[in-house]
Design a protein around this motif. Structure first.
Motif, short mmCIF file in Angstrom:
data_model
loop_
_atom_site.label_atom_id
_atom_site.label_comp_id
_atom_site.label_asym_id
_atom_site.label_seq_id
_atom_site.Cartn_x
_atom_site.Cartn_y
_atom_site.Cartn_z
N ASP A 44 0.83 -1.20 0.00
CA ASP A 44 0.00 0.00 0.00
C ASP A 44 0.87 1.25 0.00
O ASP A 44 0.56 2.24 -0.68
CB ASP A 44 -0.92 0.02 1.23
N ALA A 45 1.93 1.23 0.78
CA ALA A 45 2.82 2.39 0.84
C ALA A 45 3.44 2.66 -0.52
O ALA A 45 3.55 3.81 -0.96
CB ALA A 45 3.89 2.17 1.90
N GLU A 46 3.81 1.58 -1.20
CA GLU A 46 4.38 1.74 -2.54
C GLU A 46 3.33 2.30 -3.51
O GLU A 46 3.63 3.19 -4.32
CB GLU A 46 4.90 0.38 -3.05
N ASP A 47 2.10 1.81 -3.41
CA ASP A 47 1.02 2.32 -4.26
C ASP A 47 0.79 3.81 -4.02
O ASP A 47 0.60 4.58 -4.96
CB ASP A 47 -0.29 1.55 -4.00
N VAL A 48 0.79 4.18 -2.75
CA VAL A 48 0.57 5.60 -2.42
C VAL A 48 1.72 6.45 -2.98
O VAL A 48 1.49 7.52 -3.56
CB VAL A 48 0.44 5.80 -0.89
N LEU A 49 2.94 5.95 -2.83
CA LEU A 49 4.10 6.68 -3.35
C LEU A 49 3.93 6.90 -4.86
O LEU A 49 4.10 8.02 -5.37
CB LEU A 49 5.37 5.89 -3.05
N GLN A 50 3.60 5.84 -5.57
CA GLN A 50 3.45 5.92 -7.02
C GLN A 50 2.28 6.84 -7.42
O GLN A 50 2.45 7.74 -8.25
CB GLN A 50 3.25 4.51 -7.59
N ASP A 51 1.13 6.62 -6.81
CA ASP A 51 -0.06 7.47 -7.10
C ASP A 51 0.24 8.94 -6.88
O ASP A 51 -0.17 9.79 -7.66
CB ASP A 51 -1.22 7.10 -6.18
N THR A 52 0.93 9.21 -5.77
CA THR A 52 1.18 10.60 -5.39
C THR A 52 2.02 11.31 -6.44
O THR A 52 1.68 12.42 -6.88
CB THR A 52 1.90 10.66 -4.02
N PHE A 53 3.09 10.66 -6.88
CA PHE A 53 3.96 11.34 -7.85
C PHE A 53 3.35 11.38 -9.25
O PHE A 53 3.55 12.35 -9.98
CB PHE A 53 5.37 10.74 -7.83
N LEU A 54 2.60 10.34 -9.62
CA LEU A 54 1.92 10.40 -10.92
C LEU A 54 0.89 11.54 -10.91
O LEU A 54 0.82 12.34 -11.85
CB LEU A 54 1.22 9.07 -11.23
N ALA A 55 0.11 11.62 -9.83
CA ALA A 55 -0.91 12.68 -9.75
C ALA A 55 -0.24 14.05 -9.70
O ALA A 55 -0.73 15.01 -10.31
CB ALA A 55 -1.79 12.45 -8.51
N ALA A 56 0.86 14.14 -8.97
CA ALA A 56 1.56 15.44 -8.86
C ALA A 56 2.03 15.89 -10.24
O ALA A 56 1.89 17.05 -10.62
CB ALA A 56 2.74 15.33 -7.91
N PHE A 57 2.55 14.94 -11.01
CA PHE A 57 3.02 15.29 -12.36
C PHE A 57 1.86 15.73 -13.25
O PHE A 57 1.92 16.76 -13.92
CB PHE A 57 3.75 14.10 -12.99
N ARG A 58 0.77 14.95 -13.19
CA ARG A 58 -0.38 15.25 -14.06
C ARG A 58 -1.05 16.56 -13.69
O ARG A 58 -1.65 17.23 -14.54
CB ARG A 58 -1.40 14.11 -14.00
N HIS A 59 -0.98 16.93 -12.44
CA HIS A 59 -1.69 18.14 -12.00
C HIS A 59 -0.76 19.28 -11.63
O HIS A 59 -1.18 20.23 -10.97
CB HIS A 59 -2.61 17.81 -10.82
N LEU A 60 0.47 19.17 -12.09
CA LEU A 60 1.46 20.18 -11.68
C LEU A 60 1.03 21.60 -12.05
O LEU A 60 1.33 22.56 -11.35
CB LEU A 60 2.82 19.85 -12.30
N LYS A 61 0.28 21.72 -13.16
CA LYS A 61 -0.12 23.07 -13.58
C LYS A 61 -1.06 23.72 -12.57
O LYS A 61 -1.19 24.93 -12.53
CB LYS A 61 -0.75 23.04 -14.97
N THR A 62 -1.72 22.89 -11.73
CA THR A 62 -2.61 23.48 -10.72
C THR A 62 -1.85 23.91 -9.46
O THR A 62 -2.41 24.52 -8.56
CB THR A 62 -3.71 22.48 -10.27
N PHE A 63 -0.57 23.55 -9.40
CA PHE A 63 0.22 23.95 -8.24
C PHE A 63 0.71 25.38 -8.41
O PHE A 63 1.49 25.67 -9.31
CB PHE A 63 1.40 22.99 -8.05
N ARG A 64 0.22 26.26 -7.54
CA ARG A 64 0.49 27.69 -7.72
C ARG A 64 1.72 28.18 -6.95
O ARG A 64 2.11 29.33 -7.08
CB ARG A 64 -0.72 28.51 -7.28
#
Ligand SMILES: [Zn+2]
Lengths: 189, 92
Positions: A44-64
């Motif tokens: 689960d920890a590995e899944d969270v790590l992967q999800d977090t960075f994939l989501a961060a990359f995909r939504h980076l434009k929303t990071f102000r």
């Protein structure tokens, strides 16, 4: 936010996608550590790590860039924990209103030998107690007392007021305290 | 007042409990703080609760940090690289 993070984010937004690897190497340890404490299961920890960075990359434009980059990542990771098998409910979710069934043991186990607190079983008892906390309380305890974030930062991550964070933290601590008290009472019998 | 090994906290003390974390973190303002301190001086049970709560916090802070195994970092980085290669850069 941190200047190094800011310039990396700007580079990525400008098209230097590979710079995201630098963000990963700068932050993946803290995200994994948090996830491991929230979920307990390595997969689960590995899944969270992967999800977090994939989501961060995909939504980076929303990071102000108003918050620190790590705060933003923690927010994504906290949401990702909800989707894991164990992240939302704990092993045996406790009722939040009365997290420990009302019993409040009074036994001074703090004077017991230091060796007791270093034992594997004691560490596991803490992990078990944390895992049994309702998620809202667990998030706050992990962020404040294990990862060392400020109440203000946790309030931004979980989207609750600072007083609400403090109140959750207190309830979480009492719950863990009660679990440890019972554990040490039993171990002495 | 004397706490036995399996005694449980009385109701008046339970009510004071709500401010104990704030008390530990020195966030209780002065008159209330004095009142808690006075109660502690007379109540062995509450002193035990205070000590055990402080110890609980300390044990959480000292809990060993779980670093990602190298294999995990590698696997996730590999997935991430595929995504980076596949995706157009996020719009500025
Ligand atoms: Zn008392």
């Amino acid at each position: 936010m941190d200047d190094a993070d800011r310039s990396l984010v700007e580079r990525i937004k400008a098209g230097d996608v590979a710079a995201f690897e630098r963000l990963f190497s700068r932050h993946h340890q803290r995200i994994y550590r948090f996830a491991a404490r929230m979920c307990r299961h390595a997969q689960d920890a590995e899944d969270v790590l992967q999800d977090t960075f994939l989501a961060a990359f995909r939504h980076l434009k929303t990071f102000r860039g108003k918050a620190r980059f790590s705060t933003w990542l923690y927010t994504i990771a906290a949401n990702s924990c909800r989707r894991t098998r164990r992240g939302s409910g704990a092993v045996a979710p406790a009722k939040e209103s009365e997290p420990d069934g009302g019993a409040f043991p009074v036994d001074d186990w703090t004077r017991r030998p230091d060796a007791l607190f270093l034992r594997k079983e004691t560490r596991r008892a803490i992990q078990d107690a944390v895992a049994e906390l309702p998620k809202d309380l667990r998030l706050v305890l992990v962020f404040r007392d294990m990862e060392g974030l400020s109440a203000e930062e946790v309030s931004r991550i979980v989207g609750a007021s600072v007083p609400a964070v403090k109140s959750r933290l207190h309830r979480a601590r009492l719950f863990v305290r009660n679990r440890l008290s019972r554990r040490f009472q039993e171990s002495r019998r | 007042m004397k706490a036995g090994p399996s005694s449980s906290l009385g109701t008046p003390c339970l009510r004071r409990l709500a401010r104990l974390s704030a008390y530990i973190e020195r966030e209780v303002p002065s008159p209330a703080r004095e009142s808690i301190r006075r109660h502690m001086a007379h109540c062995a049970d509450c002193r035990v609760v205070l000590r055990t709560l402080k110890k609980t916090i300390a044990l959480c802070r000292q809990a060993p940090k779980i670093d990602p195994p190298q294999a995990v970092s590698k696997r996730v980085l590999a997935v991430l690289r595929r995504e980076l290669a596949r995706c157009r850069p996020p719009a500025p």
